[in-house]
Each structure stands twice: as C-alpha cells, then as structure tokens.
Design an enzyme around this catalytic site. Sequence first.
Site, PDB file in Angstrom:
ATOM      1  N   ASP A 142     -61.679  29.742  20.463  1.00  0.00           N
ATOM      2  CA  ASP A 142     -62.648  30.745  20.919  1.00  0.00           C
ATOM      3  C   ASP A 142     -63.418  30.239  22.138  1.00  0.00           C
ATOM      4  OD1 ASP A 142     -64.208  28.884  19.627  1.00  0.00           O
ATOM      5  OD2 ASP A 142     -65.317  30.319  18.409  1.00  0.00           O
ATOM      6  N   SER A 143     -63.147  29.005  22.555  1.00  0.00           N
ATOM      7  CA  SER A 143     -63.685  28.508  23.835  1.00  0.00           C
ATOM      8  C   SER A 143     -63.214  29.419  24.972  1.00  0.00           C
ATOM      9  CB  SER A 143     -63.233  27.066  24.086  1.00  0.00           C
ATOM     10  OG  SER A 143     -61.825  26.951  23.975  1.00  0.00           O
ATOM     11  N   ASP A 201     -58.337  30.517  16.441  1.00  0.00           N
ATOM     12  CA  ASP A 201     -59.721  30.407  15.981  1.00  0.00           C
ATOM     13  C   ASP A 201     -60.219  31.734  15.436  1.00  0.00           C
ATOM     14  OD1 ASP A 201     -61.337  28.164  15.980  1.00  0.00           O
ATOM     15  OD2 ASP A 201     -61.642  28.190  18.148  1.00  0.00           O
ATOM     16  N   LYS A 220     -58.097  28.742  12.349  1.00  0.00           N
ATOM     17  CA  LYS A 220     -59.099  27.667  12.268  1.00  0.00           C
ATOM     18  C   LYS A 220     -60.457  28.290  12.000  1.00  0.00           C
ATOM     19  CE  LYS A 220     -60.574  25.211  16.061  1.00  0.00           C
ATOM     20  NZ  LYS A 220     -62.022  25.507  16.137  1.00  0.00           N
ATOM     21  N   GLU A 239     -65.212  17.268  15.946  1.00  0.00           N
ATOM     22  CA  GLU A 239     -65.697  17.427  17.327  1.00  0.00           C
ATOM     23  C   GLU A 239     -66.957  16.615  17.583  1.00  0.00           C
ATOM     24  OE1 GLU A 239     -65.723  21.336  19.052  1.00  0.00           O
ATOM     25  OE2 GLU A 239     -66.768  20.627  20.846  1.00  0.00           O
ATOM     26  N   GLU A 297     -64.728  27.195  11.496  1.00  0.00           N
ATOM     27  CA  GLU A 297     -65.746  26.152  11.622  1.00  0.00           C
ATOM     28  C   GLU A 297     -66.575  26.063  10.346  1.00  0.00           C
ATOM     29  OE1 GLU A 297     -68.154  26.504  15.159  1.00  0.00           O
ATOM     30  OE2 GLU A 297     -66.393  26.619  16.474  1.00  0.00           O
TER      31      GLU A 297
END
Length: 286
Positions: A49-50, A88, A118, A187, A120
């Site tokens: 999602d970056s 993501d 993925k 991270e 978080e």
Amino acid sequence: MSQEFDLKRMTAPDIRARKGGEPIVALTAYHAHTARLIDPHVDMLLVGDSLGMVMHGYETTVPVPLELMIMHAQAVVRGSTRALVVVDMPFGSYEESPPVAFRNASRVIKETGCGAVKIEGGLQMAETIRYLSERGIPVMSHIGMTPQAINTIGSFSPRGRRRSEWAAFEADAKAVAEAGAFAVVLEALAELLAARITKQIDIPTIGIGASVECDGQILVLEDMLGLSPRVPKFVKEYAKLGASIEGAVEAFAGEVRARKFPSAEYTYPMYEDDAEVTKKTKMTGS
Ligand code: KIV
C-alpha cells in the site's frame, strides 16, 4: 530441472519452507512492466500500500482504497509468472472483524489472482490471521513499525532500540506465527531484536530496515532505484533512475526547442516511387 517446474509460480508454502535456508528476495511492484522486469529475480512481489505514497502522492498509506490495491495487483499478476504475488490489505479493510477481513481478502484473491495477502499488526491481529489462514487465504504479517498506524504511533521512526520495548514485539511475532502467518515482515527494527525474533519463531522473517539477521529482505522498488525524493536510512539506492529520467527529459526538451528532434532517423519518408511528388511538395510547399 524440467521447464514445467521452472514456470511454476511460487506459493506461500514455498516461502514458508525457506525458513533458515536460502535468503528470500522480495520487492514491491505496482505495475505490469516493472513486475515483468523484477519477476525472474525475486521470490515474492509485494503490491504494497506504499503505492499510495509512491504513485499517488498521498502523505501516508491511510487513505488508500481497496479498489486501488486491486487494480494495481491485477497489473502485477498479469506482468509476472514466477514470483508469489502478495497484496497489502489497506487500512480499514480488515481491522473490524475476521469476517470483514475475509470478505475483503477473498475479493482481493479472487479478483487479482494473487497468492496471499499482507496485514499489519501483531497480537491484536492474531485472531484474524488464524481466521483467514484456516479458510484458504495465506497471510503475511507485518510488525515493528506499521505505517497504517501512523496516526496512533506518531512517527515512522525505528522501533526496539531499547530493550524495554522488546517484549511487546517478541509477543507480536510469536502470536502471528502461532496464528498461522506464513511469513512476517519486520519493519524498522533494531538489529538485535530482529535477530532474536528470527531465532524465536518458525516462520521466515522478511526485513525492511531490520538488518541482515532476517530470513529475507524486501525494499520498495522505487526507493532502491533512486526514484524517491526522500528515503529512510535503511534504503540502499542500487541505481539513480531519478537523475537519469531528469537528464533524458532535459535532453528531449532541448532538442525539441532547437528543432533537432525528430531528425530523419525518426521520420517517415515518402515511398521511393513517390519521390517526384515529394520533391515537388518540398519545393512548392503545397
Ligand atoms: O507497503 C509496502 O510497501 C510495505 C513494505 C514496506 C513492506 O508494506
């Protein structure tokens, strides 16, 4: 090795089986053309999602919609044949409850053809990771500095540089591994802590700013290619594409303004048998 085997796309269990073995190589990809270039060299392509910050100019990843992730993921799947594509889940698409997470993650899997998602979060996401994994959706976890939580954590700074912080991150790592995650991204974690976590859990750790102690490494492609205006300390720029692009654009602009481009090499002449007409047209201008 048969050609058939060479063409097989990596799966989440393949990545899981690499714990403690050959380092896992991963990069982000957002488009078909970059996916095509990277695919032969990596084990995993992450549609991170970056992309909201890198491609769409958002200040954080928080506003990224699910539909945008799906569109980019479809392009990456179309552009690749070998690497596992992981997508993501954006902020707001999975935190509410395991069934909501399943509804959105199954859309991602069905509409894109990717092999895993993925999410978080550590301990607080363990139940969701278990729910998805037990229902056919492989999950890669992401702990340490978690960018989607920027509004509560306050900064993108590294974590675990004080021993007093370690217990919480170690508990996160154990919880996601026990819940069935096939790998976990660490991270911006201090090297010593990343090394401890990598030893403590039986799934691969994929580091981004978490040292060489991890089982694999991931970077944002645009960062490592030198296309991002600002990068964190942990990014090594393997190329300076930003400068190359600027140089190329400057050269193009200069040649257009000087009427040097397009020269004859880049122009369609008339066919030979129409040469007379061409000559006349050039002479009379009509
Ligand atoms: O969105 C992303 O690119 C990521 C990587 C930084 C792991 O989550």
